[in-house]
Write a protein that holds these residues in place. Structure first.
Motif, PDB file in Angstrom:
ATOM      1  N   ARG A 189       1.498   8.944  -6.145  1.00 26.66           N
ATOM      2  CA  ARG A 189       1.835  10.337  -5.857  1.00 26.66           C
ATOM      3  C   ARG A 189       3.133  10.860  -7.089  1.00 26.66           C
ATOM      4  NH1 ARG A 189       4.364   9.742  -0.999  1.00 26.66           N
ATOM      5  NH2 ARG A 189       2.447   9.835  -0.152  1.00 26.66           N
ATOM      6  N   SER A 223       0.904   4.104  -3.046  1.00 29.36           N
ATOM      7  CA  SER A 223       0.542   5.745  -2.673  1.00 29.36           C
ATOM      8  C   SER A 223       1.833   6.306  -3.149  1.00 29.36           C
ATOM      9  CB  SER A 223       0.350   5.808  -1.176  1.00 29.36           C
ATOM     10  OG  SER A 223       1.568   5.613  -0.459  1.00 29.36           O
ATOM     11  N   SER A 251       0.601  -1.276   0.118  1.00 27.79           N
ATOM     12  CA  SER A 251       0.002   0.050  -0.212  1.00 27.79           C
ATOM     13  C   SER A 251       0.709   1.213   0.020  1.00 27.79           C
ATOM     14  CB  SER A 251      -0.966  -0.011   1.129  1.00 27.79           C
ATOM     15  OG  SER A 251      -0.458   0.738   2.303  1.00 27.79           O
TER      16      SER A 251
END
Length: 179
Positions: free
Chosen positions: A139, A135, A131
């Motif tokens: 980003r 992310s 995870s």
């Protein structure tokens, strides 16, 4: 005394009589010369008008076909420049930016999917790491998309500034020509 006055009157009539005759003859000659001059001037005026009419007609057509459209265009440009209403905004640039953003997003999604499959096998052991990776990847993809969008926006802004400067320069030239 009456005799002297009569004698002076006779002397005057003797001397004035020939001069009056000469004056009448001179007046007749002047009348004839004036009539001749009037006729000659009329003829020359007719010739001058005959010569000038086609020249004026050609000048009128030339002005109508060549100069009037240019003056009209300059006046229209000046009217647009002076018009207080804001110019209509172009919808091309926002649409172009939106499509560019969608294309960058699609590319990012494809790259994400490709890399996600490669990394998911390595990260299956630890869900927390996976995870965090997702992310971070999202980003970085959004930063890339933001950088591409910023670069595109700066290029668009630069081009619009150049076009605006060019249009302003031409409008200044047109207003100088009108002055």
């Amino acid at each position: 005394m009456k005799a002297q006055v009569t004698r002076v009157g006779d002397l005057a009539s003797e001397r004035v009589g020939p001069m009056a005759t000469q004056a009448r003859e001179a007046a007749g000659h002047a009348r004839d010369a004036a009539a001749h001059a009037r006729g000659s001037a009329g003829d020359r005026l007719y010739v001058a008008r005959e010569w000038a009419a086609p020249k004026l007609d050609a000048a009128a057509h030339s002005f109508e076909e060549q100069i009037a459209p240019k003056v009209s265009a300059l006046l229209s440009q000046a009217a647009n420049k002076v018009d207080p209403r804001p110019p209509a905004r172009s919808r091309k640039w926002p649409t172009l930016l939106l499509l560019t953003g969608l294309a960058v997003g699609a590319i990012g999604f494809v790259l994400y999917r490709k890399n996600s499959e490669q990394w998911s096998d390595a990260m299956k052991e630890n869900a927390e790491d996976a995870s965090r990776w997702a992310s971070d990847r999202a980003r970085s993809t959004s930063e890339k998309a933001s950088d591409v969008a910023d670069e595109t926006a700066s290029k668009v802004e630069s081009k619009a500034g150049k076009l605006g400067d060019k249009a302003e320069h031409k409008a200044d030239q047109a207003s100088r020509k009108l002055s």
